[in-house]
Motif scaffolding. Structure first.
Motif, PDB file in Angstrom:
ATOM      1  N   ASN A  35       0.849  -1.187   0.000  1.00  0.00           N
ATOM      2  CA  ASN A  35       0.000   0.000   0.000  1.00  0.00           C
ATOM      3  C   ASN A  35       0.887   1.241   0.000  1.00  0.00           C
ATOM      4  N   ARG A  37      -0.389   4.386  -0.807  1.00  0.00           N
ATOM      5  CA  ARG A  37      -1.200   5.597  -0.732  1.00  0.00           C
ATOM      6  C   ARG A  37      -0.671   6.489   0.395  1.00  0.00           C
ATOM      7  N   ARG A  39      -0.595   8.644   3.636  1.00  0.00           N
ATOM      8  CA  ARG A  39      -1.429   8.608   4.831  1.00  0.00           C
ATOM      9  C   ARG A  39      -0.960   9.679   5.807  1.00  0.00           C
ATOM     10  N   ILE A  53       4.547   8.120   3.064  1.00  0.00           N
ATOM     11  CA  ILE A  53       4.342   7.179   1.965  1.00  0.00           C
ATOM     12  C   ILE A  53       5.295   6.022   2.219  1.00  0.00           C
TER      13      ILE A  53
END
Length: 103
Positions: A35, A37, A39, A53
């Motif tokens: 992942n 994305r 945050r 990231i």
């Protein structure tokens, strides 16, 4: 700018660590290794939130190889200090040593 033959040492948190959080003394997969994305996480500077990231190991290695660096040695380190037994099953830091190649 690193000259040909120059060395670059990267000492950083292991990317695998960022997909985890802790529930009590056990690791819990929260976002997963793949992942990437962005945050928002609690900030360390004046309490302001920060954006993180998670870069995969391949992202780090490919970026440095693309800059003309050749990997000489890699080490993955467990955490220091006293923690739960589960904490020591997970790589915590990485050390990567590169040499700049001549083009």
């Amino acid at each position: 700018v690193l000259k040909p033959g120059g060395r670059f040492l990267l000492f950083e948190f292991h990317p695998f660590l960022f997909g985890l959080s802790w529930r009590g003394n056990r690791p819990w997969v929260t976002s997963g290794y793949f992942n990437q994305r962005p945050r928002i996480v609690p900030g360390h500077r004046k309490g302001r939130p920060e954006v993180e990231i998670n870069w995969k190991m391949a992202d780090v290695l490919n970026a440095l190889a693309g800059a003309g660096l050749c990997l000489e040695r890699a080490e993955e380190l467990p955490p220091g200090g006293r923690r739960s037994e589960y904490f020591y099953r997970i790589p915590h830091r990485m050390i990567l040593l590169f040499t700049k190649q001549s083009r």
